[in-house]
Design an enzyme around this catalytic site. Structure first.
Site, PDB file in Angstrom:
ATOM      1  N   ARG A   1       4.929 -13.802   6.181  1.00 24.18           N
ATOM      2  CA  ARG A   1       5.455 -14.367   4.928  1.00 24.18           C
ATOM      3  C   ARG A   1       6.977 -14.258   4.858  1.00 24.18           C
ATOM      4  O   ARG A   1       7.674 -15.206   4.576  1.00 24.18           O
ATOM      5  CB  ARG A   1       4.837 -13.652   3.724  1.00 24.18           C
ATOM      6  CG  ARG A   1       3.459 -14.176   3.366  1.00 24.18           C
ATOM      7  CD  ARG A   1       2.774 -13.225   2.428  1.00 24.18           C
ATOM      8  NE  ARG A   1       2.636 -11.893   3.037  1.00 24.18           N
ATOM      9  CZ  ARG A   1       2.162 -10.822   2.430  1.00 24.18           C
ATOM     10  NH1 ARG A   1       1.789 -10.903   1.166  1.00 24.18           N
ATOM     11  NH2 ARG A   1       2.064  -9.662   3.051  1.00 24.18           N
TER      12      ARG A   1
ATOM     13  N   MET B   1       1.100 -16.405  11.249  1.00 29.01           N
ATOM     14  CA  MET B   1       1.287 -15.605  10.031  1.00 29.01           C
ATOM     15  C   MET B   1       2.699 -15.014   9.946  1.00 29.01           C
ATOM     16  O   MET B   1       3.415 -14.951  10.940  1.00 29.01           O
ATOM     17  CB  MET B   1       0.250 -14.491   9.982  1.00 29.01           C
ATOM     18  CG  MET B   1      -1.131 -15.015   9.586  1.00 29.01           C
ATOM     19  SD  MET B   1      -2.307 -13.686   9.375  1.00 29.01           S
ATOM     20  CE  MET B   1      -3.686 -14.573   8.635  1.00 29.01           C
TER      21      MET B   1
ATOM     22  N   ASP C   1       2.179  -8.205  10.567  1.00 26.61           N
ATOM     23  CA  ASP C   1       3.441  -8.968  10.516  1.00 26.61           C
ATOM     24  C   ASP C   1       4.615  -8.274  11.197  1.00 26.61           C
ATOM     25  O   ASP C   1       5.627  -8.891  11.443  1.00 26.61           O
ATOM     26  CB  ASP C   1       3.879  -9.181   9.054  1.00 26.61           C
ATOM     27  CG  ASP C   1       2.912 -10.036   8.299  1.00 26.61           C
ATOM     28  OD1 ASP C   1       2.026 -10.620   8.940  1.00 26.61           O
ATOM     29  OD2 ASP C   1       3.037 -10.122   7.059  1.00 26.61           O
TER      30      ASP C   1
ATOM     31  N   SER D   1       0.833  -1.214   0.000  1.00 26.01           N
ATOM     32  CA  SER D   1       0.000   0.000   0.000  1.00 26.01           C
ATOM     33  C   SER D   1       0.859   1.251   0.000  1.00 26.01           C
ATOM     34  O   SER D   1       0.558   2.234  -0.690  1.00 26.01           O
ATOM     35  CB  SER D   1      -0.895   0.024   1.243  1.00 26.01           C
ATOM     36  OG  SER D   1      -1.639  -1.161   1.307  1.00 26.01           O
TER      37      SER D   1
ATOM     38  N   ARG E   1       0.613 -34.170  24.712  1.00 28.93           N
ATOM     39  CA  ARG E   1       0.700 -34.120  23.252  1.00 28.93           C
ATOM     40  C   ARG E   1       1.732 -33.113  22.766  1.00 28.93           C
ATOM     41  O   ARG E   1       2.155 -32.234  23.506  1.00 28.93           O
ATOM     42  CB  ARG E   1      -0.644 -33.653  22.684  1.00 28.93           C
ATOM     43  CG  ARG E   1      -1.604 -34.776  22.460  1.00 28.93           C
ATOM     44  CD  ARG E   1      -2.862 -34.271  21.791  1.00 28.93           C
ATOM     45  NE  ARG E   1      -3.857 -35.319  21.861  1.00 28.93           N
ATOM     46  CZ  ARG E   1      -5.166 -35.121  22.008  1.00 28.93           C
ATOM     47  NH1 ARG E   1      -5.650 -33.902  22.085  1.00 28.93           N
ATOM     48  NH2 ARG E   1      -5.985 -36.144  22.051  1.00 28.93           N
TER      49      ARG E   1
ATOM     50  N   GLN F   1      -5.908 -14.732  13.967  1.00 26.22           N
ATOM     51  CA  GLN F   1      -4.835 -13.858  14.450  1.00 26.22           C
ATOM     52  C   GLN F   1      -5.087 -12.379  14.205  1.00 26.22           C
ATOM     53  O   GLN F   1      -4.646 -11.524  14.944  1.00 26.22           O
ATOM     54  CB  GLN F   1      -3.514 -14.229  13.747  1.00 26.22           C
ATOM     55  CG  GLN F   1      -3.030 -15.596  14.092  1.00 26.22           C
ATOM     56  CD  GLN F   1      -1.953 -16.079  13.128  1.00 26.22           C
ATOM     57  OE1 GLN F   1      -0.808 -15.738  13.249  1.00 26.22           O
ATOM     58  NE2 GLN F   1      -2.332 -16.898  12.164  1.00 26.22           N
TER      59      GLN F   1
HETATM   60  P1  ATP Z   1      -0.331  -6.561   3.747  1.00 28.07           P
HETATM   61  O1  ATP Z   1       1.007  -6.430   4.388  1.00 28.07           O
HETATM   62  O2  ATP Z   1      -1.421  -6.736   4.718  1.00 28.07           O
HETATM   63  O3  ATP Z   1      -0.395  -7.533   2.618  1.00 28.07           O
HETATM   64  P2  ATP Z   1      -0.059  -4.535   1.767  1.00 28.07           P
HETATM   65  O4  ATP Z   1      -0.326  -3.066   1.795  1.00 28.07           O
HETATM   66  O5  ATP Z   1       1.356  -4.937   1.542  1.00 28.07           O
HETATM   67  O6  ATP Z   1      -0.650  -5.123   3.096  1.00 28.07           O
HETATM   68  P3  ATP Z   1      -0.855  -5.315  -0.882  1.00 28.07           P
HETATM   69  O7  ATP Z   1      -1.910  -6.249  -1.335  1.00 28.07           O
HETATM   70  O8  ATP Z   1       0.542  -5.553  -1.325  1.00 28.07           O
HETATM   71  O9  ATP Z   1      -0.990  -5.228   0.681  1.00 28.07           O
HETATM   72  O10 ATP Z   1      -1.248  -3.845  -1.384  1.00 28.07           O
HETATM   73  C1  ATP Z   1      -2.525  -3.310  -1.147  1.00 28.07           C
HETATM   74  C2  ATP Z   1      -2.944  -2.487  -2.335  1.00 28.07           C
HETATM   75  O11 ATP Z   1      -1.987  -1.448  -2.546  1.00 28.07           O
HETATM   76  C3  ATP Z   1      -2.982  -3.241  -3.635  1.00 28.07           C
HETATM   77  O12 ATP Z   1      -4.193  -3.940  -3.797  1.00 28.07           O
HETATM   78  C4  ATP Z   1      -2.839  -2.135  -4.643  1.00 28.07           C
HETATM   79  O13 ATP Z   1      -4.066  -1.483  -4.835  1.00 28.07           O
HETATM   80  C5  ATP Z   1      -1.878  -1.185  -3.946  1.00 28.07           C
HETATM   81  N1  ATP Z   1      -0.519  -1.456  -4.397  1.00 28.07           N
HETATM   82  C6  ATP Z   1       0.346  -2.381  -3.919  1.00 28.07           C
HETATM   83  N2  ATP Z   1       1.505  -2.339  -4.587  1.00 28.07           N
HETATM   84  C7  ATP Z   1       1.383  -1.377  -5.524  1.00 28.07           C
HETATM   85  C8  ATP Z   1       2.232  -0.843  -6.553  1.00 28.07           C
HETATM   86  N3  ATP Z   1       3.470  -1.307  -6.724  1.00 28.07           N
HETATM   87  N4  ATP Z   1       1.748   0.136  -7.335  1.00 28.07           N
HETATM   88  C9  ATP Z   1       0.517   0.619  -7.149  1.00 28.07           C
HETATM   89  N5  ATP Z   1      -0.324   0.172  -6.216  1.00 28.07           N
HETATM   90  C10 ATP Z   1       0.087  -0.812  -5.419  1.00 28.07           C
END
Ligand code: ATP
Length: 775
Positions: A210, A208, A166, A121, A201, A301
């Site tokens: 990754r 969680m 995470d 995000s 046991r 979680q």
């Molecule tokens: P989590 O750690 O919970 O997975 P996150 O923010 O890393 O959260 P993502 O699914 O990677 O989760 O990103 C959320 C949203 O942010 C995506 O669905 C997309 O809309 C936007 N996003 C992620 N990466 C990019 C990028 N490189 N360019 C533009 N938008 C992005």
């Protein structure tokens, strides 16, 4: 650092419009961040907007971007997940989607966007900002906005808040949601542990994470797991299965009835092959013939209401995000709000995102040392400490040059985490070949000779137990200094570990001051602060205060719910803390209190008048038939005159028909039941470092042949003031400060440190309660 000021800033000629969205996986505390952003923005004279469903809402526009008023975020603190919704938005990954989003923002007149989400995000957010000028050019060319619009909105402010369970983001010690997630994991593993023990046991629990083993590592420490697997540090060697089985067998041979193995979802071996819960279950079944079960905790979680830590973290960061928007300029890179060294910080968003990606890259090229180095220093230290408490620790079985006898005593009121600290100290000392001794029932117990050696299994199960298994009380060594000294010598004790509250500090002082009379007090001593009041000098946090905050928060949530149901009730809640307002302020922030009364400020008629006026105003503003319950927190020692009953009576009287008031004195419930994960993890960290402190002082002294001798063991006597110290948590470090050096920072009369780092948080309580009269 607190920068918020309740004045109305202008931005050129127009009112600022600040939007917040939550994106990626939901994380507990996101709502608290939204609430703080909305309220801080309004307080600062801006309009606040919520973008629903993450970036999808920005792309779709229209009703998905909604103006937020003060009361729209009522109740947000206690709610898990994200009320304004989140989504994974494919469209925003494409330029066309971001173009649409830019158009919607200009049309709404929004020029600042606060994004709460994970690294994905925040990457998207930074890309959006870097493209912003070109997106505006394209929108003008397409005649979707005018050139005037483009000029007016030429600069887009982006601020990142890290909402991620995470704790995988670099440049911040902790992310919003991670600690609550750890609470859920520990609750589950504690439950699993009782059934595992009952049936003898083994359980393999998948958590969680990754690319980040923070949850698995902290859960492993906090639940006393037998073995953990994390992506950054795969089990070393091709024969790790043999070693794991040997380790677990050793634990079983000692009499352990349960086996807990925690595996992170991204765990791998040193060849990057996944290590799965199923594979581990089969291994334990086949090799050790253990009745083994597997539990994948999954979305349990992420769920549930946020813990006190996450509420306060998200709140303080939300306020800071608004400040960052208001102080931003086109030449300042987008900031990410983090927390470092126990302070809310701003770092460069893109730098943090890039660093975060480096961990995954280091793992993929098998650079595990590099991956661990990219985590904060505490992570590395805690991993080593986890290992040091297991029977496969490198030092187990090695005989030290001099075996030291380390006595452990609890002093003061019980606090959650005392047992966890004793457990860690006993096992660590045993693993190093030293002899831990438990003193029962504090100094009276020592005087009566209630001292016994403690074995590895004597502390089994102590991690999750509240109270004090050794027994504790407030008595001081002065009850019989001569006898205390005699017993220390009689049991041939070489160093003393005190775990307790302010009384443990004063006990250290008494023994320090009596060193010239009683040579036994010249042994090294260390005090691990453990008190819910968090009033020991030399540390930012004492054991037990986090558990207590959560206990108070739970109680206040219930009271607020009851007060809301009866529509017009104010609860005046009395909390512990002695002369320290820590619990009142921090719980006030976590529950959204209308006001907090603390001993540091006292209570007077002017303040009460202000509070009553505020309550009258707020209840008159509540929608017809929908008045909310409100909570005021009062520290037990805030005022001798204005007691909880008197304050409540005044509020009731002045509320007339508009609202009434009730009191709730939480009493000893505030000590909590089972220690919170933070208290457990802090207990282990402090205990291991404290034992190291004792050993280094005792060994230094004995190897340099000091003049005073016990005659029966290693010579550890020395009058060096540094050999009696308080073990403290300062930011990400554990520090040791001599009790003598701490005297100048200590208010002995009021039993607390002279400075309170948490006073800034009090301003936040009042800001978010719309108390600009108090900020
Ligand atoms: P989590 O750690 O919970 O997975 P996150 O923010 O890393 O959260 P993502 O699914 O990677 O989760 O990103 C959320 C949203 O942010 C995506 O669905 C997309 O809309 C936007 N996003 C992620 N990466 C990019 C990028 N490189 N360019 C533009 N938008 C992005």
């Amino acid at each position: 650092r607190s920068t918020f000021q309740p004045f109305l800033p202008g931005f050129g000629h127009r009112r600022r419009k600040i939007a917040i969205l939550t994106s990626g996986g939901d994380a507990p505390g996101m709502n608290a961040a939204v609430r703080a952003v909305v309220r801080a923005a309004i307080t600062r004279g801006c309009d606040a907007y919520a973008v629903h469903e993450g970036y999808q809402g920005l792309v779709d526009g229209g009703d998905m971007i909604r103006k937020m008023n003060w009361d729209d975020v009522q109740g947000y603190l206690t709610t898990g997940g994200t009320v304004i919704g989140t989504a994974r938005c494919k469209a925003f990954r494409e330029r066309s989607g971001r173009l649409q989003a830019a158009k919607n923002m200009v049309k709404e007149g929004i020029d600042a966007l606060i994004v709460c989400g994970g690294d994905g995000s925040l990457t998207g957010a930074d890309l959006f900002r870097s493209e912003w000028p070109s997106l505006l050019v394209e929108l003008v060319e397409n005649e979707e906005i005018t050139q005037d619009d483009a000029d007016e909105y030429a600069h887009l402010n982006i601020v990142g808040l890290v909402g991620s369970i995470d704790n995988d983001m670099s440049s911040t010690d902790i992310t919003i949601g991670a600690v609550t997630c750890l609470h859920r994991i520990c609750e589950c593993i504690d439950s699993i542990s009782s059934t595992a023990s009952s049936h003898s046991r083994a359980f393999v629990v998948e958590v969680m994470g990754r690319h980040c083993g923070w949850l698995a590592l902290m859960a492993g420490i906090a639940t006393g797991a037998d073995f953990i697997f994390i992506p950054e540090r795969p089990p070393w060697g091709e024969d790790w299965q043999d070693r794991m089985c040997a380790e677990i067998k050793k634990h079983r041979d000692l009499g352990k009835r349960k086996t807990i193995v925690i595996v992170c979802e991204g765990a791998i071996d040193s060849n990057l092959e996944p290590i799965t819960a199923k594979g581990l279950m089969d291994l334990l079944t086949d090799r050790l013939h253990l009745d083994t079960r597997m539990t994948i905790l999954g979305h349990v979680q992420r769920g549930g209401k946020p813990c006190a830590f996450d509420r306060n973290l998200a709140t303080m960061q939300g306020i800071e995000a608004v400040e960052a928007v208001l102080s931003s300029s086109p030449d300042i890179p987008s900031p990410m709000i983090g927390m470092n060294e126990n302070k809310i910080t701003r770092t460069e968003l893109m730098e943090a995102v890039a660093l975060t990606g480096e961990v995954a890259k280091a793992i993929s090229r098998k650079d595990f040392v590099g991956a661990m180095d990219l985590r904060d220093p505490a992570f590395n230290q805690q991993y080593d400490q986890f290992l040091a408490l297991t029977l496969s620790a490198p030092n187990v079985g090695k005989k030290p040059q001099q075996s030291l006898r380390i006595a452990i005593i609890n002093v003061g009121a019980p606090a959650c985490g005392m047992n966890a600290a004793v457990r860690a100290a006993v096992r660590y000392a045993r693993n190093l070949g030293h002899v831990p001794l438990g003193i029962n029932n504090g100094f009276p117990g020592l005087v009566a000779g209630q001292v016994k050696e403690m074995e590895w299994m004597d502390v089994d199960g102590w991690m999750s137990q509240g109270g004090s298994e050794l027994g504790t009380n407030r008595d001081q060594p002065s009850l019989d200094l001569g006898m205390v000294s005699y017993q220390l010598q009689k049991f041939n004790i070489h160093s003393l570990l005190l775990i307790g509250g302010f009384e443990a500090y004063t006990a250290c002082l008494e023994m320090y001051n009596a060193r010239h009379l009683y040579p036994a007090f010249c042994m090294p001593m260390v005090h691990i602060p453990a008190t819910i009041s968090n009033n020991v000098p030399g540390t930012e946090y004492s054991l037990g205060c986090d558990t207590s905050l959560n206990a108070i928060m739970e109680a206040c949530d219930a009271l607020k719910q009851s007060a809301t149901a009866s529509r017009k009730r104010v609860f005046v809640v009395e909390v512990h803390g002695g002369k320290s307002g820590f619990l009142a302020v921090m719980s006030g922030l976590a529950v959204g209190a209308t006001s907090v009364y603390i001993p540091e400020e006292g209570v007077n008629l002017i303040r009460l008048q202000k509070d009553v006026t505020h309550l009258c105003q707020r209840y008159s503003q509540d929608a017809e038939g929908k008045s909310h319950g409100r909570v005021i927190i009062r520290s037990e020692a805030a005022s001798k005159t204005y007691t909880t009953d008197i304050i409540s009576a005044i509020i009731k009287e002045e509320g007339h028909q508009q609202f009434d008031s009730r009191t709730a004195t939480l009493g000893h419930i505030q000590q909590g039941n089972s220690p919170s994960p933070l208290d457990r993890v802090r207990a282990v960290r402090l205990a291991v470092c404290a034992v190291d402190f004792l050993l280094s002082h005792a060994c230094d002294i004995s190897s340099s042949a000091s003049t005073t001798s016990t005659g029966t063991g290693p010579d550890v006597y020395n009058k060096d003031p540094d050999s009696i110290a308080v073990a403290g948590i300062h930011g990400s470090s554990v520090t040791f400060t001599s009790v003598e050096a701490l005297l100048k920072d200590t208010d002995l009369k009021n039993r607390k440190p002279k400075q309170s780092w948490w006073m800034d948080y009090k301003r936040a309580v009042h800001l978010l309660a719309r108390r600009t009269d108090l900020v």
